[in-house]
Structures are given as C-alpha cells and as structure tokens.
Design a protein around this motif. Structure first.
Motif, PDB file in Angstrom:
ATOM      1  N   LEU A  86     -13.561   9.504  16.577  1.00 40.50           N
ATOM      2  CA  LEU A  86     -13.994   8.279  15.909  1.00 40.50           C
ATOM      3  C   LEU A  86     -14.320   8.524  14.439  1.00 40.50           C
ATOM      4  N   ASN A  87     -14.919   9.663  14.130  1.00 36.21           N
ATOM      5  CA  ASN A  87     -15.204   9.959  12.724  1.00 36.21           C
ATOM      6  C   ASN A  87     -13.924  10.203  11.935  1.00 36.21           C
ATOM      7  N   THR A  88     -12.930  10.810  12.573  1.00 38.25           N
ATOM      8  CA  THR A  88     -11.651  11.012  11.885  1.00 38.25           C
ATOM      9  C   THR A  88     -10.963   9.680  11.628  1.00 38.25           C
ATOM     10  N   VAL A  89     -10.996   8.779  12.610  1.00 36.88           N
ATOM     11  CA  VAL A  89     -10.414   7.451  12.418  1.00 36.88           C
ATOM     12  C   VAL A  89     -11.090   6.751  11.241  1.00 36.88           C
ATOM     13  N   HIS A  90     -12.417   6.800  11.191  1.00 35.11           N
ATOM     14  CA  HIS A  90     -13.148   6.156  10.092  1.00 35.11           C
ATOM     15  C   HIS A  90     -12.762   6.772   8.747  1.00 35.11           C
ATOM     16  N   GLY A  91     -12.685   8.101   8.688  1.00 30.77           N
ATOM     17  CA  GLY A  91     -12.335   8.742   7.429  1.00 30.77           C
ATOM     18  C   GLY A  91     -10.921   8.439   6.984  1.00 30.77           C
ATOM     19  N   ALA A  92      -9.973   8.412   7.940  1.00 33.41           N
ATOM     20  CA  ALA A  92      -8.580   8.111   7.581  1.00 33.41           C
ATOM     21  C   ALA A  92      -8.431   6.676   7.106  1.00 33.41           C
ATOM     22  N   GLU A  93      -9.144   5.756   7.729  1.00 31.84           N
ATOM     23  CA  GLU A  93      -9.074   4.361   7.303  1.00 31.84           C
ATOM     24  C   GLU A  93      -9.707   4.149   5.937  1.00 31.84           C
ATOM     25  N   ALA A  94     -10.654   5.017   5.563  1.00 33.97           N
ATOM     26  CA  ALA A  94     -11.358   4.847   4.294  1.00 33.97           C
ATOM     27  C   ALA A  94     -10.609   5.451   3.108  1.00 33.97           C
ATOM     28  N   ALA A  95      -9.486   6.091   3.347  1.00 37.00           N
ATOM     29  CA  ALA A  95      -8.719   6.649   2.223  1.00 37.00           C
ATOM     30  C   ALA A  95      -8.314   5.539   1.259  1.00 37.00           C
ATOM     31  N   SER A  96      -8.460   5.777  -0.022  1.00 33.08           N
ATOM     32  CA  SER A  96      -8.231   4.752  -1.036  1.00 33.08           C
ATOM     33  C   SER A  96      -6.779   4.266  -1.029  1.00 33.08           C
ATOM     34  N   PRO A  97      -6.552   2.969  -0.814  1.00 28.49           N
ATOM     35  CA  PRO A  97      -5.173   2.451  -0.875  1.00 28.49           C
ATOM     36  C   PRO A  97      -4.537   2.645  -2.246  1.00 28.49           C
ATOM     37  N   ARG A  98      -5.330   2.648  -3.313  1.00 29.46           N
ATOM     38  CA  ARG A  98      -4.763   2.852  -4.648  1.00 29.46           C
ATOM     39  C   ARG A  98      -4.222   4.263  -4.820  1.00 29.46           C
ATOM     40  N   LEU A  99      -4.954   5.253  -4.260  1.00 31.23           N
ATOM     41  CA  LEU A  99      -4.449   6.616  -4.338  1.00 31.23           C
ATOM     42  C   LEU A  99      -3.174   6.779  -3.525  1.00 31.23           C
ATOM     43  N   VAL A 100      -3.145   6.153  -2.355  1.00 28.66           N
ATOM     44  CA  VAL A 100      -1.948   6.228  -1.520  1.00 28.66           C
ATOM     45  C   VAL A 100      -0.764   5.580  -2.237  1.00 28.66           C
ATOM     46  N   ALA A 101      -1.002   4.385  -2.825  1.00 29.73           N
ATOM     47  CA  ALA A 101       0.079   3.698  -3.540  1.00 29.73           C
ATOM     48  C   ALA A 101       0.529   4.494  -4.762  1.00 29.73           C
ATOM     49  N   SER A 102      -0.415   5.112  -5.478  1.00 31.47           N
ATOM     50  CA  SER A 102      -0.049   5.906  -6.652  1.00 31.47           C
ATOM     51  C   SER A 102       0.790   7.113  -6.247  1.00 31.47           C
ATOM     52  N   ALA A 103       0.376   7.786  -5.167  1.00 30.24           N
ATOM     53  CA  ALA A 103       1.150   8.936  -4.706  1.00 30.24           C
ATOM     54  C   ALA A 103       2.542   8.516  -4.268  1.00 30.24           C
ATOM     55  N   ARG A 104       2.638   7.367  -3.606  1.00 33.30           N
ATOM     56  CA  ARG A 104       3.951   6.888  -3.156  1.00 33.30           C
ATOM     57  C   ARG A 104       4.836   6.529  -4.350  1.00 33.30           C
ATOM     58  N   SER A 105       4.236   5.932  -5.368  1.00 34.00           N
ATOM     59  CA  SER A 105       5.029   5.558  -6.543  1.00 34.00           C
ATOM     60  C   SER A 105       5.539   6.776  -7.305  1.00 34.00           C
ATOM     61  N   LEU A 106       4.865   7.915  -7.157  1.00 36.39           N
ATOM     62  CA  LEU A 106       5.292   9.139  -7.806  1.00 36.39           C
ATOM     63  C   LEU A 106       6.284   9.929  -6.951  1.00 36.39           C
ATOM     64  N   GLY A 107       6.662   9.359  -5.818  1.00 31.94           N
ATOM     65  CA  GLY A 107       7.696   9.989  -5.001  1.00 31.94           C
ATOM     66  C   GLY A 107       7.186  10.795  -3.832  1.00 31.94           C
TER      67      GLY A 107
END
Length: 285
Positions: A168-189
């Motif tokens: 449950l703590n891992t689920v909470h931590g994974a859901e809390a990852a910043s969507p902006r960081l994820v989108a920025s990383a994806r935009s960089l390939g």
C-alpha cells in the motif's frame, strides 16, 4: 539533457523541503529530551513493579499472575546463559528475514504496477483488498495445506504480515510521482523503463522505505502466530511454550525480545533507506 539526468534532480528538488526536517531528526537528541524519555521509561517500570508486587486487582484487569520486573530480569539472565537462546534467535531471524524479503519483492513489484497502471489496479487491487484484512492466525490451516514443510508455512505467515504495508505504501508513492516530471521525461525521449527507473522509483522510495519499516515490525508481530504451527525453536515458539507451561516470567522475556528485535530491525530498515536516498540528506552522497 537526457531523461536519465532529469529524474534525479527533479526528485531532489521535490524532496529538498523535507531534507531539512530529516536533518533535524538525525541530529542527536538534547540531554533534556533524553532525560525525559529515560524518566518516562522509569515511571513505566515503576508502575509495572508496584502493580505486580501489590497484585492489584482492578476488576477488568488483574496483576495477580503478572511477574515483577526483577523476576523478568532474572529469567532473562538465565535465558541469556542458556545454549538454546542462539537456536531460538537464529530460527526466528531466518523466518522473519525470509518472509520480509519475499514481501519486499512482491510488494514493491505489485505496488509499482498498481500505482502506475489503471488496468493493473483494476485487476490486482480488488483481490488483494479482500485478502488484506485476514489476520495471520486465520492463514494457519491453509498454510499447513499449501506448503509441504512447517518451515515454509511459518515463513509464509510472516510474509503475509509484511506484504500489505509495503504494497500500500508503494502504491501511494508511485501514484504521487509528479506528472510534470513524467511528461518532461517522456518529451525528452525516455521510455517506460527509464521513466520508472529515473522518475517513479526515486519519487516513491520514501513511501517504500516507510512501508518496509512497518512491514518489518508486522512480520515480527506475526512471528508468534507463525511459530504456533510447529517447530522446536524460535522466540515466538519459546513465548508460546512458556504460556502452555505457565512460566509467566519467560512469557514476558519472550515478548520483550520480540519487541526489541522488531524495533531494531525497523531502525535498520530505515537506516538502509536513508543510504538509498541521499537527497534526503540535503543532496550529500
């Protein structure tokens, strides 16, 4: 700038406000606070001594059969000089460590999948939520049927205790990852694996460490239940055997041993977690 370099600084920035609080927690306690804590512990021992010595009977609670701290200390001294202590400690540590490591692998893997995939959450979370409230003692008959050896059954019981706090703590931590960081990383390939490794896991790591520390404590909590199945060695088995033999002093000794080992193990897990998260120490390696 690559996606691999994006994740760590981004996570460090999000974790930096908490780094000061972590540094404060790691500083040595002042003498006054240590004295207060020692005094509180002393008052608790004094209250235990008076209640057991006077054999208080409060109606709902009675201390007529509760041993005094002095009697427990004598029993602990005798156990410390007994050759069976090493066998008890070794058996319990092996069972708890085996169940905890298995729960760590399963809980982190399932938690990351559920936290980052809606489909995985829909498929996995409902059955896991049904299993989560089942107490460890209710697993004993099924564990005996499922596993060919009693040792594997006992490891499985500690596994069930440690799994769900980690999950449950891992689920909470994974859901809390910043969507902006994820989108920025994806935009960089960055691909899904790189995003998971460089962004999601560092962001979720504080929650994972918290869940692991709680899970380690819960694994020790389930130890007595696990060692009720069978066996001739183990701190939980020693505590249960002392109860059946009405050796009340050793019951408390076993309880205190489980508490101290559980506390020490949780502290060790938190210490290893701090080593894995250098950004919580103000970015120092």
């Amino acid at each position: 700038m690559s996606a691999g370099t994006l994740g760590a600084p981004g996570v460090a920035l999000t974790a930096r406000p908490g780094a000061r609080a972590t540094s404060r927690r790691l500083t040595p306690l002042p003498v006054r606070r240590l004295a207060i804590r020692a005094g509180a512990l002393g008052l608790g021992l004094l209250a235990w001594h008076l209640a057991a010595s006077l054999k208080l009977d409060l109606g709902l609670v009675t201390f007529r059969n509760v041993p005094t701290p002095a009697a427990v200390a004598r029993a602990a001294w005798a156990l410390a000089h007994a050759p069976k202590l090493g066998a008890h400690l070794g058996a319990s540590l092996a069972r708890v460590l085996g169940g905890f490591l298995a729960a760590l692998v399963a809980g982190i893997g399932l938690g990351l999948a559920i936290g980052r995939s809606r489909l995985a959450g829909d498929l996995l979370l409902p059955p896991l939520e049904v299993l989560r409230p089942i107490p460890a003692v209710a697993w004993i008959p099924l564990a005996i049927l499922m596993f060919p050896s009693s040792e594997a059954s006992m490891v499985f019981i500690t596994f069930t205790g440690a799994l769900f706090p980690i999950l449950l703590n891992t689920v909470h931590g994974a859901e809390a990852a910043s969507p902006r960081l994820v989108a920025s990383a994806r935009s960089l390939g960055a691909g899904p694996v790189a995003i998971l490794r460089e962004v999601v896991i560092p962001a979720a790591l504080p929650s994972i460490v918290t869940g692991a520390a709680i899970g380690m404590g819960t694994a020790w909590f389930c130890l007595v239940t696990a060692e009720m199945i069978s066996g001739q060695y183990g701190i939980g088995y020693f505590t249960w055997e002392s109860y059946t033999l009405q050796n009340y002093d050793d019951i408390v000794v076993g309880m205190l041993l489980i508490g101290l080992l559980g506390m020490g193990s949780s502290v060790a897990v938190r210490g290893l977690g701090r080593l894995a998260m250098p950004w919580t120490r103000g970015g120092r390696p």
